[in-house]
Design a protein around this motif. Structure first.
Motif, mmCIF file in Angstrom:
data_model
loop_
_atom_site.group_PDB
_atom_site.id
_atom_site.type_symbol
_atom_site.label_atom_id
_atom_site.label_comp_id
_atom_site.label_asym_id
_atom_site.label_seq_id
_atom_site.Cartn_x
_atom_site.Cartn_y
_atom_site.Cartn_z
ATOM 1 N N ALA A 161 22.917 -34.528 -51.059
ATOM 2 C CA ALA A 161 24.067 -35.355 -50.730
ATOM 3 C C ALA A 161 24.599 -34.929 -49.367
ATOM 4 C CB ALA A 161 25.143 -35.212 -51.794
ATOM 5 N N MET A 162 24.833 -35.881 -48.529
ATOM 6 C CA MET A 162 25.361 -35.620 -47.188
ATOM 7 C C MET A 162 24.505 -34.590 -46.442
ATOM 8 S SD MET A 162 29.449 -35.827 -47.921
ATOM 9 C CE MET A 162 29.827 -35.629 -46.196
ATOM 10 N N LYS A 163 23.181 -34.728 -46.579
ATOM 11 C CA LYS A 163 22.191 -33.885 -45.911
ATOM 12 C C LYS A 163 22.227 -32.425 -46.359
ATOM 13 C CE LYS A 163 21.839 -36.970 -42.082
ATOM 14 N NZ LYS A 163 20.878 -37.268 -41.115
ATOM 15 N N MET A 164 22.853 -32.172 -47.518
ATOM 16 C CA MET A 164 22.849 -30.824 -48.096
ATOM 17 C C MET A 164 22.167 -30.886 -49.447
ATOM 18 S SD MET A 164 26.568 -29.298 -47.112
ATOM 19 C CE MET A 164 26.104 -27.710 -47.733
ATOM 20 N N GLU A 165 21.322 -29.887 -49.735
ATOM 21 C CA GLU A 165 20.617 -29.837 -51.006
ATOM 22 C C GLU A 165 21.362 -28.928 -51.975
ATOM 23 O OE1 GLU A 165 16.563 -28.735 -50.308
ATOM 24 O OE2 GLU A 165 16.096 -30.666 -49.405
ATOM 25 N N HIS A 166 21.550 -29.417 -53.197
ATOM 26 C CA HIS A 166 22.253 -28.671 -54.231
ATOM 27 C C HIS A 166 21.310 -28.486 -55.419
ATOM 28 C CE1 HIS A 166 25.984 -29.461 -52.037
ATOM 29 N NE2 HIS A 166 25.491 -30.673 -51.858
ATOM 30 N N SER A 167 20.959 -27.246 -55.716
ATOM 31 C CA SER A 167 20.111 -26.954 -56.870
ATOM 32 C C SER A 167 20.940 -27.086 -58.137
ATOM 33 C CB SER A 167 19.551 -25.535 -56.786
ATOM 34 O OG SER A 167 18.729 -25.401 -55.654
ATOM 35 N N ILE A 168 20.417 -27.823 -59.100
ATOM 36 C CA ILE A 168 21.059 -27.965 -60.401
ATOM 37 C C ILE A 168 20.329 -27.016 -61.349
ATOM 38 C CG2 ILE A 168 21.710 -29.550 -62.245
ATOM 39 C CD1 ILE A 168 22.956 -30.153 -59.419
ATOM 40 N N LYS A 169 21.079 -26.067 -61.920
ATOM 41 C CA LYS A 169 20.477 -25.035 -62.764
ATOM 42 C C LYS A 169 20.882 -25.217 -64.217
ATOM 43 C CE LYS A 169 20.375 -21.708 -59.001
ATOM 44 N NZ LYS A 169 20.769 -20.376 -58.552
ATOM 45 N N ALA A 170 20.015 -24.756 -65.103
ATOM 46 C CA ALA A 170 20.300 -24.802 -66.536
ATOM 47 C C ALA A 170 21.461 -23.867 -66.854
ATOM 48 C CB ALA A 170 19.066 -24.402 -67.332
ATOM 49 N N THR A 171 22.397 -24.354 -67.652
ATOM 50 C CA THR A 171 23.541 -23.538 -68.065
ATOM 51 C C THR A 171 23.344 -22.974 -69.475
ATOM 52 O OG1 THR A 171 24.691 -25.508 -68.858
ATOM 53 C CG2 THR A 171 25.152 -24.788 -66.599
ATOM 54 N N GLU A 172 22.240 -23.376 -70.103
ATOM 55 C CA GLU A 172 21.902 -22.845 -71.425
ATOM 56 C C GLU A 172 20.399 -22.908 -71.615
ATOM 57 O OE1 GLU A 172 22.554 -26.463 -74.458
ATOM 58 O OE2 GLU A 172 24.382 -25.814 -73.461
ATOM 59 N N ASN A 173 19.885 -22.153 -72.577
ATOM 60 C CA ASN A 173 18.466 -22.193 -72.917
ATOM 61 C C ASN A 173 18.195 -23.452 -73.724
ATOM 62 O OD1 ASN A 173 18.186 -19.593 -71.803
ATOM 63 N ND2 ASN A 173 18.652 -18.640 -73.751
ATOM 64 N N GLY A 174 17.019 -24.018 -73.574
ATOM 65 C CA GLY A 174 16.675 -25.185 -74.366
ATOM 66 C C GLY A 174 15.388 -25.837 -73.912
ATOM 67 N N LYS A 175 15.152 -27.025 -74.453
ATOM 68 C CA LYS A 175 13.944 -27.795 -74.171
ATOM 69 C C LYS A 175 14.354 -29.112 -73.518
ATOM 70 C CE LYS A 175 10.031 -29.800 -76.649
ATOM 71 N NZ LYS A 175 9.436 -29.959 -77.987
ATOM 72 N N VAL A 176 13.704 -29.453 -72.418
ATOM 73 C CA VAL A 176 13.964 -30.721 -71.745
ATOM 74 C C VAL A 176 13.330 -31.826 -72.599
ATOM 75 C CG1 VAL A 176 13.591 -32.093 -69.660
ATOM 76 C CG2 VAL A 176 13.955 -29.621 -69.476
ATOM 77 N N THR A 177 14.160 -32.676 -73.182
ATOM 78 C CA THR A 177 13.629 -33.711 -74.065
ATOM 79 C C THR A 177 13.475 -35.057 -73.372
ATOM 80 O OG1 THR A 177 15.839 -34.193 -74.924
ATOM 81 C CG2 THR A 177 14.497 -32.630 -76.169
ATOM 82 N N LYS A 178 14.251 -35.299 -72.297
ATOM 83 C CA LYS A 178 14.132 -36.583 -71.603
ATOM 84 C C LYS A 178 14.673 -36.469 -70.189
ATOM 85 C CE LYS A 178 14.780 -41.484 -72.169
ATOM 86 N NZ LYS A 178 13.445 -41.918 -71.880
ATOM 87 N N LEU A 179 13.900 -36.984 -69.224
ATOM 88 C CA LEU A 179 14.377 -37.134 -67.855
ATOM 89 C C LEU A 179 15.009 -38.521 -67.755
ATOM 90 C CD1 LEU A 179 11.275 -35.683 -66.023
ATOM 91 C CD2 LEU A 179 13.515 -34.616 -66.195
ATOM 92 N N MET A 180 16.242 -38.587 -67.318
ATOM 93 C CA MET A 180 16.988 -39.839 -67.299
ATOM 94 C C MET A 180 16.920 -40.584 -65.962
ATOM 95 S SD MET A 180 18.044 -39.871 -70.387
ATOM 96 C CE MET A 180 19.280 -41.147 -70.432
#
Length: 72
Positions: free
Chosen positions: A35-54
């Motif tokens: 966003a606005m030419k800056m990259e922001h890493s989105i990190k997991a806040t809990e352990n789990g399994k990725v069930t669906k990419l939205m």
């Protein structure tokens, strides 16, 4: 709300951060939002399994959009 672009990897052709069905741990990078030419890493806040990419690669997302579903 700020609009950003969703990326599944750090650069084109690089391995994606997560796939559906993958187990993740707290602190793992799930995706990048640019966003606005800056990259922001989105990190997991809990352990789990990725069930669906939205969202899909290079999709525009709004603040608060659901990016993926994590089943803990």
């Amino acid at each position: 709300p700020m609009v950003g672009t969703f990326y599944r990897s750090s650069a084109p052709g690089e391995k994606v951060f997560v796939e559906e069905g993958q187990q993740v741990s707290v602190g793992d990078i799930l995706c990048i939002i640019e966003a606005m030419k800056m990259e922001h890493s989105i990190k997991a806040t809990e352990n789990g399994k990725v069930t669906k990419l939205m969202v899909s690669l290079n999709q525009q997302v709004d603040n608060g959009a659901t990016l993926l579903v994590l089943d803990s």
